[in-house]
Design a protein around this motif. Structure first.
Motif, PDB file in Angstrom:
ATOM      1  N   LYS A  48       0.802  -1.204  -0.085  1.00 14.69           N
ATOM      2  CA  LYS A  48       0.104   0.028  -0.056  1.00 14.69           C
ATOM      3  C   LYS A  48       1.076   1.355  -0.117  1.00 14.69           C
ATOM      4  N   TYR A  49       1.851   1.303   0.625  1.00 10.18           N
ATOM      5  CA  TYR A  49       2.819   2.497   0.609  1.00 10.18           C
ATOM      6  C   TYR A  49       3.998   2.285   0.079  1.00 10.18           C
ATOM      7  N   THR A  50       4.148   1.348  -0.988  1.00  8.53           N
ATOM      8  CA  THR A  50       5.258   0.869  -1.559  1.00  8.53           C
ATOM      9  C   THR A  50       5.024   1.126  -3.055  1.00  8.53           C
ATOM     10  N   PRO A  51       5.309   2.132  -3.827  1.00  4.24           N
ATOM     11  CA  PRO A  51       4.862   2.107  -5.432  1.00  4.24           C
ATOM     12  C   PRO A  51       5.930   1.613  -6.028  1.00  4.24           C
ATOM     13  N   VAL A  52       6.081   0.403  -6.389  1.00  2.00           N
ATOM     14  CA  VAL A  52       7.317  -0.242  -7.030  1.00  2.00           C
ATOM     15  C   VAL A  52       7.280   0.321  -8.532  1.00  2.00           C
TER      16      VAL A  52
END
Length: 441
Positions: A57-61
């Protein structure tokens, strides 16, 4: 779903899977074929994780993947420079050199074969312990990178410690990344410590900064058998051109001890660590310690899962973060206590200090308990340095910079002091001092 990434990269992934599937000279044991097929089918359908995936959710890969990567490019001409200043180079012990995931025995310094077995993963796929590890069911939904890893891996290392053997020196795995093209490297490692065995495995990373961007997709399967001990230390410091997703699965048997220490320092602009422990026996101890010190636009994400399946076991998680500049960090830890796991003692804590108004931390410790005779606790704190403590030190003649540095070292001490290896402890304390001097000078 793979349309979310660069076209050339997508074609590389599809071609690589076809190459692994059709390779006439590769060892393709029957048991592994359906495992690869299931994993790749899942990955093809789901693609890389997006922000809609709760675990990401908080990790835009996507921003770290939108490159024309070469997937597991042949790199036999790439060598590890002897003078490469990787973090932890001064540490004594045996050395295993991995170049873009490929084991390089010529540059390695290996223990005697009577102490342990070390081999490329592709050469030992028919070993019973390897088959058992690779046949384990895994939750690809929580980490699609793991599905990709299982489907495509051809590189990695196998370390096997025989029964009642205690390795006399640490085994230091040094992961070099580099090449002429942008690299996406897939590595599968398996560590097995048999009954009564003991070892210390250290992992370091190196990227010169002059080479193009490299992305490391690594998965490690670990088995710690009854009465065995494994100390596993990750020293995550390298150039910002190295990006990394590391997934670690650990199974412990009765009366075993596993210590994991993960230290992430300024450098790599993206690090994701997944650490899953399966406590599958009684009288087990599991300790998970993490320290992340971030700067600039760095993103560090630590996800942990501890599965208590049997009674009379203990697990401890202590993660601490020091965030500066515009960096971000994530901590998501879960402890799951099954109904049979009475007398469980589980502790989970995440503490963070923010040195900048632009830094951010997303912290989510969790407990799911289905047994009634347990001692379990969890907590999280986010804040700045204690003004009263800072005033106390300055009133006694310390400069602001020295006072802040002293408080930061005291904050980190709770994690670093857990290390048994005094040389690593001293090296980390020195590095923290150096980084914080630059931040608060």
């Amino acid at each position: 779903m793979l349309a979310q990434i660069d076209v050339e990269f997508r074609e590389q992934i599809l071609n690589d899977y076809q190459g692994v599937s059709e390779c006439q000279v590769c060892d393709k044991p029957d048991y592994l074929v359906p495992i690869r097929e299931v994993a790749f089918s899942f990955f093809q359908e789901s693609g890389f994780p997006t922000l809609k995936n709760e675990d990401w959710k908080y990790t835009p890969v996507k921003r770290y993947l939108n490159e024309p990567f070469e997937v597991d490019q042949e790199d036999t001409n790439t060598i590890a420079p002897a003078d490469a200043p990787y973090f932890g180079k001064q540490l004594p012990g045996y050395k295993i050199v991995m170049i873009n995931g490929r084991f390089d025995p010529e540059q390695s310094e290996l223990p005697d074969s009577s102490q342990c077995t070390i081999a490329p993963i592709i050469d030992v796929l028919r070993e019973p312990t390897v088959k058992e590890r690779l046949s384990k069911s895994r939750n690809y939904g929580a980490n699609p990178f793991l599905a990709m890893n299982t489907a495509l891996f051809t590189k990695g290392i196998y370390i096997h410690i025989p029964k009642n053997v205690k390795i006399d020196h640490p085994i230091h795995l040094v992961h070099y990344a580099g090449g002429e093209q942008k690299q996406f490297n897939i590595t599968k490692n398996i560590f097995v410590v048999e009954e009564g065995g003991e070892a210390e495995i250290i992992e370091s990373y190196y990227h010169s900064g002059h080479a193009p961007v490299s992305f490391r997709n690594s998965a490690t399967e670990i088995l710690v058998e009854p009465n065995a001990t494994l100390h596993h230390i990750k020293l995550q410091k390298a150039h910002s051109n190295l990006r990394m997703v590391e997934h670690t699965e650990v199974e412990q048997k009765q009366d075993s001890l596993y210590n994991n220490y993960t230290f992430t320092l300024p450098g790599m602009n993206f690090v994701r660590n997944n650490l899953n422990l399966d406590i599958n026996g009684s009288n087990i101890e599991s300790h998970m310690y993490g320290l992340y010190l971030t700067n600039e636009n760095q993103l560090v994400d630590n996800h942990t899962l501890v599965n208590h399946r049997e009674p009379d076991c203990e697990s401890n998680q202590l993660y601490k973060g020091i965030l500066t500049d515009r960096s971000r960090a994530v901590f998501n830890g879960k402890v799951y206590v099954h109904s049979i796991a009475q007398k469980t003692n589980a502790f989970q804590q995440n503490n963070n200090i923010l040195f900048s108004d632009d830094a951010a931390i997303y912290s989510k410790p969790q407990l799911e308990i289905f047994a009634d005779d347990v001692k379990c606790s969890h907590g999280s704190t986010i804040g700045q340095l204690d003004d009263e403590a800072l005033f106390y030190l300055r009133a006694r003649g310390l400069s602001k910079a020295d006072a802040q540095s002293m408080l930061v070292n005291a904050f980190a001490f709770d994690v670093t002091e857990k290390l048994v290896d005094e040389e690593i402890k001293a090296m980390l304390n020195e590095e923290i001092d150096k980084v914080m001097t630059g931040v608060i000078s």
